[in-house]
Design an enzyme around this catalytic site. Sequence first.
Site, PDB file in Angstrom:
ATOM      1  N   ASN A   7       0.872  -1.168   0.000  1.00 35.33           N
ATOM      2  CA  ASN A   7       0.000   0.000   0.000  1.00 35.33           C
ATOM      3  C   ASN A   7       0.912   1.222   0.000  1.00 35.33           C
ATOM      4  OD1 ASN A   7      -1.462   2.310   0.929  1.00 35.33           O
ATOM      5  ND2 ASN A   7      -3.067   0.975   1.732  1.00 35.33           N
ATOM      6  N   GLU A  34      -3.973   1.887  -2.883  1.00 34.29           N
ATOM      7  CA  GLU A  34      -4.113   3.290  -2.508  1.00 34.29           C
ATOM      8  C   GLU A  34      -3.248   4.188  -3.400  1.00 34.29           C
ATOM      9  OE1 GLU A  34      -4.919   5.776   1.602  1.00 34.29           O
ATOM     10  OE2 GLU A  34      -4.025   3.793   1.744  1.00 34.29           O
ATOM     11  N   ASP A 147      -4.222  -4.868   0.783  1.00 36.56           N
ATOM     12  CA  ASP A 147      -4.570  -4.289   2.075  1.00 36.56           C
ATOM     13  C   ASP A 147      -6.002  -4.703   2.377  1.00 36.56           C
ATOM     14  OD1 ASP A 147      -5.252  -2.758   4.244  1.00 36.56           O
ATOM     15  OD2 ASP A 147      -4.609  -0.846   3.387  1.00 36.56           O
ATOM     16  N   ASN A 149      -7.445  -4.436   5.343  1.00 36.58           N
ATOM     17  CA  ASN A 149      -8.017  -3.631   6.410  1.00 36.58           C
ATOM     18  C   ASN A 149      -8.721  -4.482   7.464  1.00 36.58           C
ATOM     19  OD1 ASN A 149      -7.428  -0.808   6.333  1.00 36.58           O
ATOM     20  ND2 ASN A 149      -8.545  -0.653   4.407  1.00 36.58           N
ATOM     21  N   ASP A 218      -2.041  -6.202   5.896  1.00 31.93           N
ATOM     22  CA  ASP A 218      -1.687  -6.504   4.503  1.00 31.93           C
ATOM     23  C   ASP A 218      -1.396  -7.999   4.404  1.00 31.93           C
ATOM     24  OD1 ASP A 218      -1.230  -3.589   3.328  1.00 31.93           O
ATOM     25  OD2 ASP A 218      -0.344  -3.657   5.335  1.00 31.93           O
ATOM     26  N   ASP A 247       2.750   4.640   5.260  1.00 28.03           N
ATOM     27  CA  ASP A 247       2.557   4.105   6.606  1.00 28.03           C
ATOM     28  C   ASP A 247       2.468   2.580   6.604  1.00 28.03           C
ATOM     29  OD1 ASP A 247       0.160   4.317   5.253  1.00 28.03           O
ATOM     30  OD2 ASP A 247      -0.841   5.528   6.779  1.00 28.03           O
ATOM     31  N   HIS A 248       2.528   1.972   5.435  1.00 29.54           N
ATOM     32  CA  HIS A 248       2.609   0.515   5.298  1.00 29.54           C
ATOM     33  C   HIS A 248       4.024   0.119   4.890  1.00 29.54           C
ATOM     34  CE1 HIS A 248      -1.873  -0.355   4.949  1.00 29.54           C
ATOM     35  NE2 HIS A 248      -1.825   0.958   4.829  1.00 29.54           N
TER      36      HIS A 248
END
Length: 269
Positions: A7, A34, A147, A149, A218, A247-248
């Site tokens: 991501n 994303e 991802d 989530n 993930d 941030d991943h």
Amino acid sequence: MKVATYNVNGVNGRLPVLLRWLEEAEPDIVCLQELKAPQDRFPEKAIRDLGYDAIWHGQKSWNGVAILSRVGAIHETRRGLPGGEDDPQSRYIEAAVAGILIGGLYLPNGNPKPGPKFEYKLRWFERLIEHARTLIDAGLPVILAGDFNVMPTDLDVYKPERWRDDALFAPEVREAYARLVDQGWTDALRTLHPGETIYTFWDYFRNAFGRNAGLRIDHLLLSPKLAERLVDAQIDVAVRGWDKTSDHAPVWIELADKPKSRRKMPPQA
């Protein structure tokens, strides 16, 4: 073969990070999520200059998924999940690459919960489960990567007691993930790292990365034919510490060319 999911949290804004990682890690196939870029703003040339072909499903400002390959042509088979003809969100892309069917996905976040976004997440998850069943039933070598989530268990989240009411950790979401895996999918990272605290996401706030206060959201799920070829699964954690990074962190697996040989049992006396 090395297959990764990442991501990128904005493919253009974080392009230097993505290109550096591609050059250093040299994954063969990559699923990106994303993108946050419309269809005509995907950085195709920069990625092709590194030797990767690409297909992508963009969306202005939000969402967006892509598949990259340096091991052969990408034959797109699906853009969007079945049953979502009126769904404007770009969250699923599927293609055949080097003899493997790759489903790249970005499952909705679902917050705030309760509310329309959470209901949309549950409906999207059900569509994914239904489509994944057709892939399992077909007996194909398939990877669902992206991802999701969702943190499947308490082991996948820092201080789980703080996340009980979050859409990423809601009982309904974890139950949906369990139903998906129970179709016959192998959670590659958890299978090779049972019992370990491993994260793939760390928030930008409160020094989450420095404190290792993360989440494992993930995932790479393998169909039975590919699970037999799984030899490694890792997270490129260091990438999360790079300047102006996502941030991943990238997550990757290594597949053998053939199923792993099983040890022969000695004859019984």
